[in-house]
Design a protein around this motif. Structure first.
Motif, PDB file in Angstrom:
ATOM      1  N   ASN A  87       0.835  -1.220   0.000  1.00 39.32           N
ATOM      2  CA  ASN A  87       0.000   0.000   0.000  1.00 39.32           C
ATOM      3  C   ASN A  87       0.862   1.259   0.000  1.00 39.32           C
ATOM      4  O   ASN A  87       0.531   2.247  -0.651  1.00 39.32           O
ATOM      5  CB  ASN A  87      -0.960  -0.022   1.197  1.00 39.32           C
ATOM      6  CG  ASN A  87      -2.126  -0.958   0.972  1.00 39.32           C
ATOM      7  OD1 ASN A  87      -2.547  -1.175  -0.167  1.00 39.32           O
ATOM      8  ND2 ASN A  87      -2.660  -1.541   2.035  1.00 39.32           N
ATOM      9  N   LEU A  88       2.000   1.209   0.694  1.00 44.19           N
ATOM     10  CA  LEU A  88       2.914   2.369   0.665  1.00 44.19           C
ATOM     11  C   LEU A  88       3.385   2.604  -0.769  1.00 44.19           C
ATOM     12  O   LEU A  88       3.416   3.740  -1.260  1.00 44.19           O
ATOM     13  CB  LEU A  88       4.108   2.110   1.589  1.00 44.19           C
ATOM     14  CG  LEU A  88       3.853   2.143   3.095  1.00 44.19           C
ATOM     15  CD1 LEU A  88       5.071   1.633   3.867  1.00 44.19           C
ATOM     16  CD2 LEU A  88       3.483   3.551   3.569  1.00 44.19           C
ATOM     17  N   LEU A  89       3.705   1.497  -1.472  1.00 46.06           N
ATOM     18  CA  LEU A  89       4.158   1.595  -2.871  1.00 46.06           C
ATOM     19  C   LEU A  89       3.043   2.150  -3.754  1.00 46.06           C
ATOM     20  O   LEU A  89       3.239   3.081  -4.525  1.00 46.06           O
ATOM     21  CB  LEU A  89       4.566   0.208  -3.385  1.00 46.06           C
ATOM     22  CG  LEU A  89       4.990   0.127  -4.849  1.00 46.06           C
ATOM     23  CD1 LEU A  89       6.428   0.615  -5.027  1.00 46.06           C
ATOM     24  CD2 LEU A  89       4.842  -1.301  -5.393  1.00 46.06           C
ATOM     25  N   SER A  90       1.828   1.620  -3.580  1.00 48.69           N
ATOM     26  CA  SER A  90       0.708   2.059  -4.421  1.00 48.69           C
ATOM     27  C   SER A  90       0.374   3.524  -4.186  1.00 48.69           C
ATOM     28  O   SER A  90       0.014   4.251  -5.107  1.00 48.69           O
ATOM     29  CB  SER A  90      -0.521   1.200  -4.136  1.00 48.69           C
ATOM     30  OG  SER A  90      -0.251  -0.139  -4.504  1.00 48.69           O
ATOM     31  N   LEU A  91       0.552   3.978  -2.935  1.00 46.86           N
ATOM     32  CA  LEU A  91       0.287   5.392  -2.614  1.00 46.86           C
ATOM     33  C   LEU A  91       1.467   6.278  -3.006  1.00 46.86           C
ATOM     34  O   LEU A  91       1.362   7.500  -3.041  1.00 46.86           O
ATOM     35  CB  LEU A  91       0.004   5.534  -1.114  1.00 46.86           C
ATOM     36  CG  LEU A  91      -1.338   5.015  -0.593  1.00 46.86           C
ATOM     37  CD1 LEU A  91      -1.294   4.839   0.932  1.00 46.86           C
ATOM     38  CD2 LEU A  91      -2.473   5.959  -0.988  1.00 46.86           C
ATOM     39  N   GLY A  92       2.624   5.608  -3.244  1.00 46.03           N
ATOM     40  CA  GLY A  92       3.825   6.381  -3.607  1.00 46.03           C
ATOM     41  C   GLY A  92       4.385   7.150  -2.415  1.00 46.03           C
ATOM     42  O   GLY A  92       4.933   8.245  -2.572  1.00 46.03           O
TER      43      GLY A  92
END
Ligand SMILES: CCc1ccc([C@H](C)CC(=O)N[C@@H]2O[C@H](CO)[C@@H](O)[C@H](O)[C@H]2O)cc1
Length: 819
Positions: A87-92
């Motif tokens: 989720n951190l990756l998807s949110l950038g």
């Protein structure tokens, strides 16, 4: 539309820091001083979840505002892996969140390791479903995924004295911050009893199902966030008693009876069946399947009517995909809901049903094809049995009178197999009840039409298509291999993570020495990190300069882990004989779970660990050879292993592995593949090129031919000295001095039966391996091939697979292509 304005969803480092401290205080009731690592993890999880919600709520709102067509994915298994880092990756926001945590003296990596992954699946099928959810949310295909919220997922595997032991998976022991319980979204589910056929006063014929037990299914939603994309929902159902406590029984002092219904009801979603490709035919399994299917279809009908639509157009609104036959009862359940509950006539209901469903087959193994016994079915689902009989009757009529089918054909194609006590062929129900059927690789889809569903493919050629599997590049390279991701992005930009075809731009770097050195350095770093992990988990030290030969997947005879072991024994015996002086140092890394009741698979694990014990402590060979069995293979562990692999073992007997997806994950992380012409290996080799792939063994046709030609495995034992040596070594007792006959079952099965042609493929395997060792000797050439492998993996993104499903089966547009 009014978007939510709140610091609670700010993406800056300070916003995240503030939210984290707020959640620690208001959600966990802690201040940093005295808080545990788990408290920190939970606080960060809520902080990230809030930001995921923004996207998720917006997408859901848009779907209902614009009344969009939606994909409903029905799967009994999901393997999402840990959510936080993804989720951190998807949110950038990975960097700024790590910085925010660091300012508070917290190492974010440590928090990420706290998360228990939801092991709600066995292997390939479950993980594929999660990759598809990630891709649908990333591309922007309006979607909702339905499944079962098992209280206990796939067992935890411990290796004791070289043997697999199964331990309860307590993934929910610290709660689950990533899900939201939807207490109002629930449905009554009925079981057993009987049916009453009544004709009312004005001659209408209806059927009442009088069940002998009822329970409730409640929705638990996990928001899924696409990469810089949209939201989707993973809606998992939990079984609960309608009346959780029987006070009258309690007052009579019958405390057990007071909670009996609660216990029996909750049992339905208590635990995942740990069988991969073995059908067990257990009543509870059928109840699990019907439970989540009925909840899901009732939910879809509620959402449909909520849009002010009539049920006649259900198929225009929803494309429902059946992930193998496990949810196939949905065909009969939708008919029951439409005909019995909404009084829609049979033909119209059948038309809606067929146009709603698509069915994906994931296996050709006869023992994996679900067939439910009629007596069991009558006991659990009496009304559905009637409906399936009616579907079967009308189908057979159609075959007889419209297609002039012979009696053999009729009995081959019927939904009912009348042999023995009678059984229902769920693959036939799914095929007849769907408008599209697909396999999961080009070869598999061909074999499906040639064998398992031959008659249906002859009858309805347009109903059959192929959608080759894919993997999410977000989790399986961006998340698991940040170093390689960094190098690729600095070289070709970041577009490749949502358009994997862009990787082809790497090809012209394949022979660039600077780039090659960076490439090799990253692989070395990943290998060193895995080597530390292996030391921690097994106590065995593995030199990262060895070639890391990786064989990780469920343990199954058709996947032929024991063929790999025979090759290792060959290397060992050669070294012991003083040959192979110049052999390259090899670390063989195995991982994978065996179904608890699968004797041969568990014996193969024991064989791998016994060979490891013999070799790893033998100073004459252990500088050249190491054999590791890493326990408790999971998505989390896989993300650590794939980036460190040099060689990927994809050695199943041709015609048995429907596709494979681990093959794609290893290749995308720069490993070269040694494999057979099976499943998606065939398409990988087409894309990557013969020169960059170590092919060996019989192909599917040759296997068929050899099987029909009464295959004599013993001939290979007689004619191949090396094979005879390793076979004799198996039962020499050297591997199991305490029980010399321990591996007799493997020895005898190979010598006298060998259903998976290990004896036939042994020589060609060794020849291909010799080429591997030779190629490894030239590191720059090996690295060139590794770069080319990655550059040509564009096809195997799950985004491409989802685009295929959308155009071939679901006929749905993504948000991206909408105005
Ligand atoms: C009834 C017990 C049971 C449970 C699970 C299954 C699954 C279909 C097994 C499975 O995971 N199959 C794998 O699916 C992957 C995704 O399509 C493929 O890549 C693998 O080749 C296939 O073995 C069959 C039977």
């Amino acid at each position: 539309s009014k978007t939510i304005k709140s610091k609670r969803i700010g993406l800056s480092k300070n916003d995240i820091k503030d939210s984290f401290l707020e959640n620690l205080f208001f959600h966990i009731g802690r201040v940093p001083k005295g808080a545990t690592i788990m408290d920190y993890y939970q606080a960060l999880a809520y902080t990230v979840r809030d930001r995921v919600f923004k996207e998720f709520v917006t997408t859901v709102k848009r779907i209902s505002d614009e009344d969009l067509r939606v994909v409903a994915y029905l799967s009994a298994e999901y393997l999402p892996g840990p959510h936080l880092a993804n989720n951190l990756l998807s949110l950038g926001i990975t960097e700024q969140t790590a910085a925010a945590m660091a300012e508070l003296g917290i190492d974010m990596e440590e928090l990420i390791l706290q998360e228990e992954e939801p092991g709600l699946g066995n292997g390939g099928l479950g993980r594929l479903a999660s990759c598809y959810l990630d891709s649908m949310a990333t591309i922007g295909i309006p979607s909702i995924a339905y499944g079962i919220r098992y209280e206990f997922g796939i067992f935890e595997q411990h290796i004791k004295n070289g043997l697999q032991e199964e331990y309860t998976d307590k993934w929910l022991q610290y709660g689950n911050p990533w899900e939201v319980v939807r207490s109002e979204i629930g449905y009554n589910i009925m079981f057993g009893g009987s049916t009453k056929h009544v004709t009312d006063s004005n001659g209408n014929f209806t059927v009442n199902w009088i069940p002998d037990s009822k329970l409730r299914g409640t929705a638990y939603d996990t928001p899924i966030l696409g990469y810089k994309g949209y939201g989707s929902i993973l809606r998992l159902w939990r079984a609960e008693a309608i009346d959780t406590f029987d006070f009258s029984a309690y007052n009579k002092g019958d405390y057990y009876k007071a909670v009996q219904e609660k216990i029996l009801s909750e049992n339905i979603t208590k635990v995942l069946y740990p069988n991969d490709e073995q059908e067990t035919g257990k009543e509870l399994r059928l109840k699990q399947q019907y439970f989540f299917v009925s909840c899901s279809l009732q939910d879809l009908i509620r959402l449909h009517l909520l849009q002010g639509r009539i049920l006649d157009t259900l198929h225009e609104k929803f494309a429902i995909q059946l992930n193998d036959t496990h949810p196939a009862i949905a065909v009969a359940e939708l008919m029951r809901l439409l005909v019995d509950d909404y009084q829609i006539d049979w033909d119209k209901s059948w038309n809606i049903t067929q146009r709603c469903f698509g069915y994906t087959n994931h296996t050709l193994l006869p023992e994996a094809l679900e067939k439910w016994s009629i007596p069991l079915f009558r006991r659990v689902l009496p009304r559905h049995l009637e409906i399936i009989y009616e579907i079967n009757h009308r189908f057979v009529q159609e075959l007889k009178y419209q297609h002039g089918c012979s009696d053999e054909q009729l009995s081959r194609m019927a939904l009912i197999d009348h042999s023995g006590e009678g059984s229902i062929r769920m693959a036939h129900l799914a095929t007849v009840g769907s408008h599209k059927v697909n396999g999961v690789s080009a070869l598999h889809s061909e074999l499906l039409k040639k064998h398992v569903l031959y008659d249906f493919a002859q009858l309805w050629p347009d109903k059959f298509c192929n959608v080759t599997n894919g993997i999410s590049p977000r989790r399986f390279i961006a998340l698991s291999n940040p170093l390689l991701t960094g190098l690729i992005t600095e070289t070709i930009g970041s577009g490749w993570l949502t358009d994997l075809k862009e990787l082809s731009k790497l090809e012209n770097m394949a022979e660039d020495p600077t780039f090659q050195n960076k490439w090799m350095a990253i692989k070395q770093t990943n290998k060193a990190s895995l080597s530390d992990h292996i030391k921690l988990e097994t106590g065995i030290s593995v030199d990262p300069s060895m070639m890391f030969d990786v064989h990780v997947k469920r343990i199954h005879e058709y996947k032929r882990q024991h063929l790999n072991v025979l090759n290792i024994l060959h290397l060992y015996l050669q070294i012991k004989k003083g040959n192979n002086k110049d052999m390259i140092p090899m670390a063989f890394i195995f991982a994978g779970k065996a179904a608890p009741g699968y004797f041969m698979a568990k014996l193969i694990i024991k064989l791998i660990t016994a060979v490891g014990d013999l070799i790893n402590q033998d100073t004459e060979v252990n500088d050249k050879l190491k054999v590791i069995f890493l326990p408790d293979f999971s998505v989390k562990k896989a993300q650590h292993i794939y980036p460190a692999a040099d060689l990927s073992e994809q050695i199943s007997m041709a015609g048995k592995e429907a596709s494979g997806t681990g093959n794609m994950k290893l290749s995308l992380n720069g490993a070269l593949t040694i494999g057979t012409l099976d499943g998606a290996n065939v398409e990988m080799m087409e894309e990557i090129g013969m020169d960059n792939f170590f092919l060996f063994g019989l192909n599917a046709e040759e296997v068929q031919h050899k099987k029909q030609g009464n295959y004599k495995p013993g001939d290979h034992y007689v004619h191949n000295l090396h094979l005879r040596e390793v076979m004799d070594f198996l039962i020499s007792g050297a591997l199991s001095p305490e029980n010399p006959k321990l591996f007799q079952p493997i020895y005898e099965q190979l010598l006298y039966d060998d259903p998976y042609m290990i004896m036939a493929d042994f020589e060609s395997y060794l020849i291909s391996r010799a080429k591997v060792y030779e190629e490894w000797g030239n590191q720059s050439n090996w690295t060139k091939k590794s770069i080319i492998n990655v550059a040509r993996m564009g096809k195997f993104s799950s985004d491409r697979s989802i685009q295929d499903y959308s155009s071939l089966i679901w006929k749905i547009d993504s948000f991206q292509n909408r105005p």
